[in-house]
Design a protein around this motif. Structure first.
Motif: not given
Length: 491
Positions: A10, A36-40, A49, A51-53, A60
């Motif tokens: 991301f 990655g940090q992705y909330s959409k 998604v 998430s993590g490193e 990862t």
């Protein structure tokens, strides 16, 4: 099941969503994993998604490999892709299958300031071991070959930046890495990163932790392929009874440098030493005023030895050979480029003092980057403190240069000789020496390295840059082969 899982790190940009939607629309892609940090939320059912490193961490990469159930893994290394060419993924798949490769990458287009430029990439060879080897924005990997490779070699744990580098090196041990010589996608660039910043990124102090990790990965790779040389087998230089006219020679190859040659010669003559030295200027058939400038200065100071070679096919390395084998050359040969300067009158003495103890076949100092007006420019002072006596000679294969100024034991270097080229000759000789002998380092600022439009690597086109990188990869390929045979006892 469709054959490909796509993985995309991301990044916060308006083009990111466009890329994800584009990938999810491909019939060959089973899933798209966003790292990655992705909330959409995405309406596309394929998108998930993870998430993590960051994507380059071992944790990862392990997560990704656990998630992948398809035959192939498409990793987007840099997400600035704005569109793909027709049948791009089909061509990547076919190339992988046809060549039975573990990994395939392709050329691409680059869009900058409304201009579309074709970006050709180099073929991968054994010596393409730099962690920043250019693969473009995407690579396609065979999951079967990944599993086979990791079963045999494993992954290094705890990596933060180099897990994909680790995987790529291990895949290359027994599998071909294929370059598809066709542009399959277009990337957008918001700005052009200065070439000098890219050229010296590996010595930027802020990248030290990253470079140490990359060195660790590369060293483990050398051990696996039988090219790692333990420091304790490196030899000291044997003493010679050869007679030399002076203790040291400052060697300046030059061609068409009327703007800078007089400054370089005066810098050489200003050296303060308690031993006799001379300055050998090898004038490679200059067509400007360089010849008259050197001739005029030589008449005023007998220490200047002006050599114009008989041959007219010499590169910088060939000019070095002319100087080394001349009757003027001293016991030690110290480098000064025709557009550079020594930063102190004690440079020569410091270099010779370290060489004369017999411990080292070559000594390398530290330098400061300056512009044509001698004003310091980023990254400024470069001391190559990444070098270690235990592993510098191995890590030298991973990086593109070892620093300046460089000094040599003349008797030894005469036996080896420089490559007759004008780029990479210094790197090749350093690798050759470090295979067998110790290299000493001086971490004081001894040299001013000018960056200006006359530099051999200034404002390079993609074609020129590829040629230079491919040549250094070839140097590394041959050196790795020599080291493997050395370890096996063949040489």
């Amino acid at each position: 099941m469709k054959p490909i899982t796509a993985v995309v790190p991301f990044y916060p940009d308006k083009l990111f969503d466009r890329l994800i939607i584009n990938l999810s629309s491909f019939p060959l892609i089973e899933r798209v994993l966003i790292i990655g940090q992705y909330s959409k939320p995405f309406n596309a059912y394929k998108v998930e998604v993870l998430s993590g490193e960051p994507i380059h961490s071992t944790n990862t990469l392990i997560k990704i490999l656990q998630e992948v159930k398809t035959d192939f893994l498409l990793i987007v290394l840099k997400p600035q892709i704005i569109y793909f060419e027709s049948e791009a993924l089909e061509k990547l798949l076919k190339c992988t299958k046809d060549h039975r490769g573990a990994m395939v990458y392709s050329d691409f287009y680059e869009e900058l300031n409304d201009k579309k430029i074709y970006v050709p990439l180099n073929d991968y060879q054994i010596g393409s071991v730099r962690d920043d080897f250019e693969f473009g924005n995407i690579i396609l990997l065979s999951t079967a070959e990944i599993k086979k490779t990791l079963k045999k070699y494993g992954l290094l744990l705890g990596l933060r930046w180099g897990s994909i580098y680790d995987l790529r090196l291990k895949l290359s041990i027994e599998n071909p890495i294929i370059h598809l010589n066709e542009p399959l996608y277009t990337v957008v660039k918001n700005h052009e990163e200065p070439f000098i910043k890219k050229l010296y990124s590996y010595v930027d102090p802020k990248n030290l932790k990253i470079q140490k990790e990359m060195e660790f990965i590369f060293t483990e790779y050398l051990k696996k392929i039988g090219a790692y040389i333990p420091h304790y087998i490196l030899k000291k230089v044997e003493k010679t009874n050869d007679n030399f006219p002076v203790e040291a020679s400052i060697i300046i190859p030059v061609k068409d440098r009327q703007e800078t040659i007089s400054d370089a010669i005066r810098s050489a003559l200003s050296q303060q030493a308690d031993f006799p030295f001379n300055v050998i200027v090898v004038n490679n058939h200059s067509k400007d005023e360089t010849t008259s400038i050197v001739s005029r200065l030589a008449k005023k100071d007998s220490r200047i030895k002006h050599i114009i070679p008989i041959r007219d096919d010499l590169g910088i390395g060939g000019c070095w050979n002319e100087a080394l084998n001349s009757i003027y050359c001293g016991r030690y040969a110290i480098q000064l480029d025709s557009d550079d300067l020594y930063s102190t009158p004690h440079t020569l003495k410091k270099m010779v003092n370290m060489l004369s103890n017999g411990e080292f076949a070559m000594v390398i100092g530290s330098y400061t980057l300056v512009d044509s007006n001698l004003k310091e420019i980023p990254p400024g002072f470069i001391d190559h403190r990444e070098w270690t006596d235990e592993n510098g000679h191995n890590n030298a294969l991973r990086i593109n240069g070892l620093g300046a100024p460089r000094g040599f034991n003349t008797a030894l270097i005469r036996k080896i000789g420089f490559l007759n080229v004008s780029y990479g000759e210094d790197y090749a000789i350093a690798l050759r020496i470090s295979r067998e002998f110790k290299i000493g380092r001086i971490y004081e600022n001894l040299y001013l390295c000018r960056r200006w439009t006359g530099n051999s690597d200034s404002n390079l086109s993609h074609k020129d840059l590829n040629q230079k990188n491919a040549f250094k990869d070839l140097i590394r390929t041959e050196e790795i082969s020599f080291r493997q045979r050395l370890i096996k006892g063949i040489i």
